[in-house]
Design an enzyme around this catalytic site. Structure first.
Site, mmCIF file in Angstrom:
data_model
loop_
_atom_site.group_PDB
_atom_site.id
_atom_site.type_symbol
_atom_site.label_atom_id
_atom_site.label_comp_id
_atom_site.label_asym_id
_atom_site.label_seq_id
_atom_site.Cartn_x
_atom_site.Cartn_y
_atom_site.Cartn_z
ATOM 1 N N PHE A 155 -2.566 -8.451 2.603
ATOM 2 C CA PHE A 155 -3.400 -8.518 1.057
ATOM 3 C C PHE A 155 -3.000 -6.359 0.994
ATOM 4 C CE2 PHE A 155 -6.080 -5.598 -1.238
ATOM 5 C CZ PHE A 155 -7.102 -6.313 -1.876
ATOM 6 N N ASP A 240 1.485 -0.517 5.710
ATOM 7 C CA ASP A 240 0.609 -0.741 4.695
ATOM 8 C C ASP A 240 -0.576 0.062 5.934
ATOM 9 O OD1 ASP A 240 -1.936 -0.269 3.384
ATOM 10 O OD2 ASP A 240 -1.174 -2.757 2.403
ATOM 11 N N LYS A 269 -7.907 4.551 0.689
ATOM 12 C CA LYS A 269 -9.644 4.306 1.077
ATOM 13 C C LYS A 269 -10.200 4.935 1.432
ATOM 14 C CE LYS A 269 -9.216 -0.902 0.797
ATOM 15 N NZ LYS A 269 -8.642 -1.809 0.756
HETATM 16 C C1 PLP Z 1 -8.050 -2.264 0.082
HETATM 17 C C2 PLP Z 1 -6.388 -2.383 0.651
HETATM 18 C C3 PLP Z 1 -5.146 -2.129 -0.607
HETATM 19 C C4 PLP Z 1 -5.306 -1.920 -1.876
HETATM 20 O O1 PLP Z 1 -6.258 -0.511 -2.019
HETATM 21 P P1 PLP Z 1 -6.638 -0.580 -4.041
HETATM 22 O O2 PLP Z 1 -7.393 0.492 -3.841
HETATM 23 O O3 PLP Z 1 -8.171 -1.586 -3.275
HETATM 24 O O4 PLP Z 1 -6.146 -0.963 -4.541
HETATM 25 C C5 PLP Z 1 -3.552 -2.593 -0.332
HETATM 26 N N1 PLP Z 1 -3.321 -2.948 0.882
HETATM 27 C C6 PLP Z 1 -4.559 -2.682 1.709
HETATM 28 C C7 PLP Z 1 -3.774 -3.260 3.782
HETATM 29 C C8 PLP Z 1 -6.203 -2.766 1.526
HETATM 30 O O5 PLP Z 1 -6.680 -3.269 2.571
#
Ligand code: PLP
Length: 420
Positions: A155, A240, A269
Protein backbone atom coordinates in the site's frame (compact mmCIF):
# COMPACT_ATOMS: atom_id res chain seq x y z
CA UNK A 1 -6.55 3.46 38.10
CA UNK A 2 -8.70 6.45 39.07
CA UNK A 3 -7.48 8.48 36.12
CA UNK A 4 -8.28 5.68 33.71
CA UNK A 5 -11.69 5.10 35.32
CA UNK A 6 -12.51 8.78 34.89
CA UNK A 7 -11.73 8.62 31.26
CA UNK A 8 -13.72 5.49 30.56
CA UNK A 9 -16.63 6.01 28.21
CA UNK A 10 -20.16 6.57 29.40
CA UNK A 11 -21.90 5.06 26.45
CA UNK A 12 -25.61 4.96 25.83
CA UNK A 13 -26.68 7.68 28.28
CA UNK A 14 -29.31 10.06 26.93
CA UNK A 15 -30.23 11.15 23.38
CA UNK A 16 -27.49 11.24 20.77
CA UNK A 17 -26.69 13.72 18.05
CA UNK A 18 -24.31 11.42 16.19
CA UNK A 19 -26.96 10.07 13.77
CA UNK A 20 -27.69 13.57 12.44
CA UNK A 21 -23.97 14.13 11.71
CA UNK A 22 -23.72 10.74 10.03
CA UNK A 23 -26.80 11.47 7.91
CA UNK A 24 -25.30 14.77 6.67
CA UNK A 25 -22.12 13.00 5.62
CA UNK A 26 -24.12 10.22 4.00
CA UNK A 27 -26.09 12.78 1.98
CA UNK A 28 -23.31 15.20 1.04
CA UNK A 29 -19.92 13.49 1.20
CA UNK A 30 -18.36 11.14 -1.33
CA UNK A 31 -18.88 7.56 -0.24
CA UNK A 32 -15.24 6.54 -0.57
CA UNK A 33 -15.02 5.50 3.11
CA UNK A 34 -17.17 3.35 5.36
CA UNK A 35 -16.30 4.84 8.75
CA UNK A 36 -17.34 3.35 12.07
CA UNK A 37 -20.44 5.23 13.30
CA UNK A 38 -18.47 7.47 15.66
CA UNK A 39 -18.50 11.28 15.35
CA UNK A 40 -15.52 12.79 17.16
CA UNK A 41 -15.69 16.30 18.54
CA UNK A 42 -12.47 16.63 20.49
CA UNK A 43 -9.37 14.74 21.50
CA UNK A 44 -6.42 14.75 23.84
CA UNK A 45 -3.48 12.39 24.06
CA UNK A 46 -4.69 8.85 23.40
CA UNK A 47 -8.36 9.68 23.94
CA UNK A 48 -11.14 11.13 21.77
CA UNK A 49 -14.64 12.30 22.75
CA UNK A 50 -17.65 12.10 20.46
CA UNK A 51 -20.43 14.66 19.95
CA UNK A 52 -22.46 12.96 22.69
CA UNK A 53 -19.68 13.04 25.27
CA UNK A 54 -18.68 9.37 24.95
CA UNK A 55 -14.96 8.78 25.35
CA UNK A 56 -12.90 6.34 23.33
CA UNK A 57 -9.33 5.12 23.56
CA UNK A 58 -7.90 5.75 20.10
CA UNK A 59 -6.11 2.58 19.03
CA UNK A 60 -5.62 3.69 15.43
CA UNK A 61 -3.95 7.11 15.81
CA UNK A 62 -5.03 8.10 12.28
CA UNK A 63 -2.99 5.24 10.82
CA UNK A 64 0.08 6.45 12.79
CA UNK A 65 -0.28 10.12 11.86
CA UNK A 66 -0.97 10.86 15.55
CA UNK A 67 2.03 9.00 17.01
CA UNK A 68 2.74 11.80 19.50
CA UNK A 69 -0.83 11.93 20.78
CA UNK A 70 -3.76 14.13 19.87
CA UNK A 71 -2.99 17.82 20.34
CA UNK A 72 0.48 17.13 21.66
CA UNK A 73 1.22 20.33 23.63
CA UNK A 74 4.68 20.86 22.14
CA UNK A 75 3.37 20.44 18.60
CA UNK A 76 0.43 22.76 19.25
CA UNK A 77 2.75 25.39 20.70
CA UNK A 78 4.97 25.19 17.62
CA UNK A 79 1.94 25.45 15.32
CA UNK A 80 0.44 28.38 17.26
CA UNK A 81 3.70 30.30 17.27
CA UNK A 82 4.01 29.82 13.53
CA UNK A 83 0.34 30.79 12.89
CA UNK A 84 1.18 34.15 14.42
CA UNK A 85 4.11 34.69 12.06
CA UNK A 86 3.68 33.32 8.52
CA UNK A 87 1.90 30.21 7.17
CA UNK A 88 2.49 30.10 3.42
CA UNK A 89 4.85 31.77 0.98
CA UNK A 90 5.11 29.03 -1.72
CA UNK A 91 8.53 27.87 -2.83
CA UNK A 92 8.86 30.96 -5.02
CA UNK A 93 10.52 32.52 -1.96
CA UNK A 94 12.48 31.27 0.98
CA UNK A 95 11.31 31.35 4.60
CA UNK A 96 13.05 30.96 7.92
CA UNK A 97 11.64 27.51 8.81
CA UNK A 98 12.62 25.80 5.55
CA UNK A 99 16.38 25.40 5.84
CA UNK A 100 16.30 24.40 9.51
CA UNK A 101 13.53 21.83 8.90
CA UNK A 102 15.41 20.19 6.04
CA UNK A 103 18.71 20.22 7.94
CA UNK A 104 17.21 18.80 11.14
CA UNK A 105 15.19 16.08 9.40
CA UNK A 106 18.14 15.07 7.24
CA UNK A 107 20.30 14.80 10.36
CA UNK A 108 17.68 12.68 12.19
CA UNK A 109 17.34 10.25 9.28
CA UNK A 110 20.99 10.25 8.23
CA UNK A 111 20.61 11.50 4.66
CA UNK A 112 22.08 14.55 2.98
CA UNK A 113 18.95 16.18 1.60
CA UNK A 114 15.17 16.46 1.83
CA UNK A 115 12.38 17.04 -0.66
CA UNK A 116 9.36 18.19 1.38
CA UNK A 117 5.91 17.35 0.05
CA UNK A 118 2.48 17.10 1.71
CA UNK A 119 0.76 13.72 1.58
CA UNK A 120 2.24 10.26 1.61
CA UNK A 121 1.07 9.50 -1.92
CA UNK A 122 2.93 12.59 -3.12
CA UNK A 123 6.11 11.41 -1.45
CA UNK A 124 5.74 8.06 -3.23
CA UNK A 125 5.03 9.77 -6.55
CA UNK A 126 8.08 11.97 -6.01
CA UNK A 127 10.18 8.93 -5.14
CA UNK A 128 9.11 7.22 -8.37
CA UNK A 129 10.01 10.29 -10.45
CA UNK A 130 13.38 10.71 -8.72
CA UNK A 131 14.26 7.01 -9.12
CA UNK A 132 13.40 7.09 -12.83
CA UNK A 133 15.40 10.26 -13.47
CA UNK A 134 18.33 8.87 -11.47
CA UNK A 135 18.10 5.74 -13.61
CA UNK A 136 18.35 7.71 -16.86
CA UNK A 137 20.87 10.34 -15.79
CA UNK A 138 23.12 8.47 -13.38
CA UNK A 139 22.73 4.75 -14.02
CA UNK A 140 22.43 5.18 -17.79
CA UNK A 141 19.17 3.33 -18.45
CA UNK A 142 17.83 3.98 -21.98
CA UNK A 143 15.10 6.60 -22.05
CA UNK A 144 11.62 5.27 -21.32
CA UNK A 145 12.78 1.81 -20.22
CA UNK A 146 13.11 2.19 -16.45
CA UNK A 147 11.32 -0.34 -14.26
CA UNK A 148 10.66 -0.37 -10.53
CA UNK A 149 10.12 -3.55 -8.53
CA UNK A 150 7.43 -3.49 -5.83
CA UNK A 151 5.95 -6.04 -3.44
CA UNK A 152 2.62 -7.81 -3.64
CA UNK A 153 0.21 -6.66 -0.99
CA UNK A 154 1.76 -3.19 -0.98
CA UNK A 155 0.00 0.00 0.00
CA UNK A 156 1.61 3.23 -1.16
CA UNK A 157 -1.37 5.56 -1.61
CA UNK A 158 -4.18 6.35 -4.02
CA UNK A 159 -2.97 8.31 -7.03
CA UNK A 160 -3.29 6.82 -10.53
CA UNK A 161 0.41 5.93 -10.74
CA UNK A 162 0.52 4.52 -7.23
CA UNK A 163 -2.51 2.28 -7.77
CA UNK A 164 -0.91 1.16 -11.02
CA UNK A 165 1.43 -0.98 -8.94
CA UNK A 166 -1.10 -2.11 -6.33
CA UNK A 167 -2.52 -5.63 -6.49
CA UNK A 168 -5.65 -4.74 -4.54
CA UNK A 169 -8.56 -5.13 -7.00
CA UNK A 170 -10.67 -2.62 -5.04
CA UNK A 171 -7.99 0.04 -5.31
CA UNK A 172 -7.69 -0.46 -9.08
CA UNK A 173 -11.04 -1.46 -10.58
CA UNK A 174 -12.41 1.21 -12.87
CA UNK A 175 -9.39 3.50 -12.65
CA UNK A 176 -7.28 2.35 -15.60
CA UNK A 177 -5.40 2.83 -17.86
CA UNK A 178 -2.46 2.39 -15.55
CA UNK A 179 1.10 3.72 -15.52
CA UNK A 180 3.53 1.13 -16.90
CA UNK A 181 7.00 0.38 -15.58
CA UNK A 182 6.34 -1.65 -12.42
CA UNK A 183 6.91 -5.29 -11.52
CA UNK A 184 5.49 -7.12 -8.52
CA UNK A 185 7.17 -9.83 -6.51
CA UNK A 186 5.98 -11.58 -3.34
CA UNK A 187 6.97 -9.65 -0.19
CA UNK A 188 9.76 -11.51 1.60
CA UNK A 189 10.84 -13.61 -1.40
CA UNK A 190 14.42 -12.64 -2.16
CA UNK A 191 14.79 -15.10 -5.07
CA UNK A 192 11.78 -13.63 -6.85
CA UNK A 193 13.26 -10.18 -6.34
CA UNK A 194 16.61 -11.26 -7.77
CA UNK A 195 14.83 -12.63 -10.86
CA UNK A 196 12.79 -9.44 -11.32
CA UNK A 197 15.79 -7.11 -11.33
CA UNK A 198 17.37 -6.45 -14.72
CA UNK A 199 19.65 -3.77 -16.16
CA UNK A 200 16.69 -1.38 -16.56
CA UNK A 201 15.66 -1.65 -12.91
CA UNK A 202 16.10 1.69 -11.19
CA UNK A 203 14.49 0.99 -7.81
CA UNK A 204 13.06 -1.55 -5.43
CA UNK A 205 10.22 0.14 -3.57
CA UNK A 206 9.10 -1.56 -0.35
CA UNK A 207 7.39 -0.93 2.93
CA UNK A 208 9.89 -2.51 5.35
CA UNK A 209 6.81 -3.65 7.29
CA UNK A 210 3.59 -3.82 5.30
CA UNK A 211 1.04 -1.78 7.25
CA UNK A 212 -2.25 -1.89 5.37
CA UNK A 213 -1.62 -5.54 4.50
CA UNK A 214 -2.01 -6.26 8.23
CA UNK A 215 1.37 -5.44 9.84
CA UNK A 216 3.30 -8.02 7.84
CA UNK A 217 6.88 -8.30 9.12
CA UNK A 218 9.65 -9.24 6.69
CA UNK A 219 11.28 -12.65 7.16
CA UNK A 220 14.58 -12.40 9.11
CA UNK A 221 17.40 -11.23 6.87
CA UNK A 222 15.11 -10.19 4.00
CA UNK A 223 15.76 -6.45 4.14
CA UNK A 224 19.50 -7.08 4.36
CA UNK A 225 19.32 -9.24 1.26
CA UNK A 226 17.28 -6.56 -0.52
CA UNK A 227 19.99 -4.05 0.38
CA UNK A 228 22.67 -6.36 -0.89
CA UNK A 229 20.86 -7.05 -4.21
CA UNK A 230 20.22 -3.36 -4.76
CA UNK A 231 23.87 -2.49 -4.16
CA UNK A 232 25.08 -5.30 -6.42
CA UNK A 233 22.81 -4.30 -9.34
CA UNK A 234 23.07 -0.54 -8.80
CA UNK A 235 19.39 -0.17 -7.98
CA UNK A 236 17.95 2.32 -5.48
CA UNK A 237 16.41 0.76 -2.38
CA UNK A 238 13.43 3.01 -1.66
CA UNK A 239 11.85 2.39 1.76
CA UNK A 240 8.30 3.63 2.24
CA UNK A 241 8.36 4.35 5.99
CA UNK A 242 5.27 6.55 5.84
CA UNK A 243 3.45 4.30 8.33
CA UNK A 244 6.30 2.28 9.86
CA UNK A 245 8.59 5.21 10.51
CA UNK A 246 8.95 7.87 13.22
CA UNK A 247 8.93 5.71 16.38
CA UNK A 248 5.91 3.48 15.73
CA UNK A 249 7.97 0.28 15.83
CA UNK A 250 10.27 1.28 18.69
CA UNK A 251 12.97 2.76 16.44
CA UNK A 252 13.03 6.02 14.51
CA UNK A 253 12.87 3.98 11.30
CA UNK A 254 11.71 0.38 10.93
CA UNK A 255 14.73 -0.42 8.74
CA UNK A 256 16.95 0.15 11.80
CA UNK A 257 15.68 -3.10 13.35
CA UNK A 258 17.50 -4.90 10.55
CA UNK A 259 20.52 -2.60 10.49
CA UNK A 260 19.67 -1.67 6.91
CA UNK A 261 20.15 1.73 5.29
CA UNK A 262 18.07 2.26 2.14
CA UNK A 263 19.04 4.84 -0.50
CA UNK A 264 15.76 6.70 -0.25
CA UNK A 265 13.31 7.10 2.63
CA UNK A 266 9.71 8.16 2.13
CA UNK A 267 8.15 9.71 5.23
CA UNK A 268 4.70 11.12 5.93
CA UNK A 269 1.86 10.63 8.40
CA UNK A 270 3.48 11.32 11.84
CA UNK A 271 5.87 13.83 10.25
CA UNK A 272 3.00 16.34 10.41
CA UNK A 273 2.38 15.57 14.08
CA UNK A 274 -1.34 15.05 13.46
CA UNK A 275 -1.58 18.80 12.84
CA UNK A 276 -0.82 19.33 9.15
CA UNK A 277 0.01 17.01 6.24
CA UNK A 278 3.78 16.81 5.86
CA UNK A 279 5.67 14.24 3.82
CA UNK A 280 9.22 14.02 2.55
CA UNK A 281 11.65 12.17 0.34
CA UNK A 282 15.12 11.81 1.85
CA UNK A 283 18.23 10.78 -0.03
CA UNK A 284 21.83 11.72 -0.58
CA UNK A 285 22.81 14.42 -3.05
CA UNK A 286 23.76 11.98 -5.82
CA UNK A 287 20.12 10.92 -5.96
CA UNK A 288 18.12 14.02 -5.02
CA UNK A 289 20.19 16.33 -7.21
CA UNK A 290 18.60 14.84 -10.33
CA UNK A 291 15.78 17.32 -9.62
CA UNK A 292 16.57 20.78 -10.91
CA UNK A 293 14.47 23.95 -10.82
CA UNK A 294 11.18 23.61 -12.65
CA UNK A 295 11.23 19.81 -12.84
CA UNK A 296 9.17 18.99 -9.75
CA UNK A 297 7.31 20.92 -7.07
CA UNK A 298 4.32 21.61 -4.89
CA UNK A 299 2.58 24.84 -3.85
CA UNK A 300 2.22 23.71 -0.25
CA UNK A 301 5.28 21.45 0.07
CA UNK A 302 7.66 22.77 2.70
CA UNK A 303 5.38 25.61 3.80
CA UNK A 304 6.23 27.53 6.99
CA UNK A 305 3.51 25.94 9.14
CA UNK A 306 4.42 22.43 7.96
CA UNK A 307 8.12 23.08 8.55
CA UNK A 308 7.55 24.54 12.03
CA UNK A 309 5.48 21.53 13.09
CA UNK A 310 7.88 19.15 11.34
CA UNK A 311 10.83 20.67 13.22
CA UNK A 312 9.08 20.03 16.53
CA UNK A 313 8.32 16.45 15.43
CA UNK A 314 12.02 15.99 14.73
CA UNK A 315 12.84 17.50 18.13
CA UNK A 316 10.42 15.10 19.86
CA UNK A 317 12.03 12.17 18.06
CA UNK A 318 15.45 13.50 19.02
CA UNK A 319 14.66 12.83 22.69
CA UNK A 320 14.23 9.09 22.00
CA UNK A 321 11.32 9.05 24.44
CA UNK A 322 8.71 7.95 21.92
CA UNK A 323 10.90 5.23 20.46
CA UNK A 324 11.50 3.91 24.01
CA UNK A 325 7.81 4.03 24.88
CA UNK A 326 6.88 2.15 21.70
CA UNK A 327 9.51 -0.51 22.37
CA UNK A 328 8.68 -1.02 26.06
CA UNK A 329 4.91 -0.77 25.82
CA UNK A 330 5.06 -2.82 22.62
CA UNK A 331 6.60 -5.71 24.51
CA UNK A 332 3.84 -5.42 27.08
CA UNK A 333 1.12 -5.30 24.39
CA UNK A 334 2.56 -8.31 22.57
CA UNK A 335 2.52 -10.38 25.77
CA UNK A 336 -1.09 -9.41 26.47
CA UNK A 337 -2.22 -10.13 22.90
CA UNK A 338 -0.50 -13.53 22.94
CA UNK A 339 -2.98 -14.53 25.61
CA UNK A 340 -5.81 -14.14 23.08
CA UNK A 341 -4.36 -16.62 20.59
CA UNK A 342 -6.64 -19.66 20.58
CA UNK A 343 -9.42 -17.58 22.15
CA UNK A 344 -10.93 -16.04 19.04
CA UNK A 345 -7.58 -14.92 17.66
CA UNK A 346 -5.67 -17.03 15.14
CA UNK A 347 -2.42 -15.08 15.02
CA UNK A 348 -0.85 -11.84 16.19
CA UNK A 349 1.98 -10.00 14.44
CA UNK A 350 3.43 -7.05 16.26
CA UNK A 351 6.40 -4.76 16.58
CA UNK A 352 6.50 -1.77 18.88
CA UNK A 353 3.03 -0.35 19.36
CA UNK A 354 1.78 -1.79 16.09
CA UNK A 355 -0.17 -5.03 15.92
CA UNK A 356 -2.09 -7.00 13.32
CA UNK A 357 -4.55 -9.38 14.99
CA UNK A 358 -6.08 -12.09 12.81
CA UNK A 359 -9.56 -12.77 14.15
CA UNK A 360 -10.99 -16.29 13.82
CA UNK A 361 -13.34 -15.72 10.83
CA UNK A 362 -15.91 -18.14 12.25
CA UNK A 363 -16.52 -15.58 15.04
CA UNK A 364 -17.05 -12.58 12.80
CA UNK A 365 -15.34 -10.11 10.51
CA UNK A 366 -12.73 -7.57 11.55
CA UNK A 367 -15.38 -4.95 10.95
CA UNK A 368 -17.78 -6.60 13.42
CA UNK A 369 -15.04 -6.76 16.02
CA UNK A 370 -14.23 -3.05 15.49
CA UNK A 371 -17.91 -2.06 15.73
CA UNK A 372 -18.23 -3.89 19.05
CA UNK A 373 -14.94 -2.45 20.30
CA UNK A 374 -16.22 1.05 19.47
CA UNK A 375 -19.45 0.41 21.36
CA UNK A 376 -17.26 -0.40 24.39
CA UNK A 377 -15.01 2.63 23.93
CA UNK A 378 -12.02 1.36 21.94
CA UNK A 379 -11.41 2.64 18.41
CA UNK A 380 -9.55 0.30 16.06
CA UNK A 381 -9.67 -0.42 12.35
CA UNK A 382 -10.04 -3.65 10.45
CA UNK A 383 -7.98 -4.37 7.37
CA UNK A 384 -8.34 -7.11 4.75
CA UNK A 385 -11.47 -8.70 6.15
CA UNK A 386 -10.44 -10.43 9.33
CA UNK A 387 -7.45 -8.49 10.65
CA UNK A 388 -7.76 -5.85 13.36
CA UNK A 389 -4.90 -3.38 13.46
CA UNK A 390 -3.87 -1.66 16.68
CA UNK A 391 -1.69 1.44 16.47
CA UNK A 392 -2.43 3.62 19.50
CA UNK A 393 -0.75 7.00 19.99
CA UNK A 394 2.64 6.40 21.60
CA UNK A 395 1.56 8.38 24.69
CA UNK A 396 -0.82 5.55 25.65
CA UNK A 397 -0.14 3.96 29.06
CA UNK A 398 0.26 0.31 30.04
CA UNK A 399 -3.05 0.47 31.97
CA UNK A 400 -4.85 1.77 28.93
CA UNK A 401 -3.37 -0.96 26.75
CA UNK A 402 -4.45 -3.60 29.28
CA UNK A 403 -7.95 -2.18 29.21
CA UNK A 404 -8.01 -2.24 25.38
CA UNK A 405 -6.92 -5.89 25.36
CA UNK A 406 -9.48 -6.77 28.08
CA UNK A 407 -12.14 -5.07 25.96
CA UNK A 408 -11.08 -7.06 22.90
CA UNK A 409 -11.23 -10.25 24.99
CA UNK A 410 -14.77 -9.38 26.06
CA UNK A 411 -15.83 -8.70 22.45
CA UNK A 412 -14.40 -12.02 21.29
CA UNK A 413 -16.25 -13.84 24.11
CA UNK A 414 -19.44 -12.05 23.17
CA UNK A 415 -19.02 -13.07 19.51
CA UNK A 416 -18.40 -16.66 20.61
CA UNK A 417 -21.79 -16.57 22.33
CA UNK A 418 -20.45 -16.18 25.87
CA UNK A 419 -21.50 -13.62 28.46
CA UNK A 420 -19.05 -10.99 27.06
C1 PLP B 1 -0.74 6.00 4.34
C2 PLP B 1 0.36 5.49 3.48
C3 PLP B 1 0.66 6.10 2.26
C4 PLP B 1 -0.16 7.22 1.68
O1 PLP B 1 -0.22 8.34 2.48
P1 PLP B 1 -1.36 9.46 2.24
O2 PLP B 1 -0.95 10.58 3.13
O3 PLP B 1 -2.66 8.83 2.66
O4 PLP B 1 -1.34 9.80 0.80
C5 PLP B 1 1.76 5.61 1.55
N1 PLP B 1 2.48 4.59 2.02
C6 PLP B 1 2.21 3.97 3.18
C7 PLP B 1 3.06 2.84 3.65
C8 PLP B 1 1.12 4.39 3.95
O5 PLP B 1 0.82 3.75 5.08
Amino acid sequence: MTALDDRRPRHGAGPTTAPAHLALAEAHAAHNYHPLPVVIADAEGAWVTDVDGNRYLDCLAAYSAVNFGHRNPRLLAAARAQLDRVTLVSRAFGHDQFGPFCAELAELVGKQAVLPMNTGAEAVESGVKIARKWGYEVKGVLDGRANIVVAQGNFHGRTTTVISFSDDPEARAGFGPFTPGFRQVPFGDVEALALAIDRDTVAVLLEPIQGEAGVILPPPGYLEQVRELCTRHRVLFVADEIQSGLARTGRTLACQHDGVVPDVYLLGKALGGGVVPVSAVLADREVLDVLRPGQHGSTFGGNPLACAVGREVVALLGTGEFQRRAATLGGHLAAELDGLVGHGVLRVRSIGLWAGIDIDPTLGTGREVCERLAARGVLAKDTHGSTVRLAPPLVVTADELDWAVDTLRAVLRELAGGPG
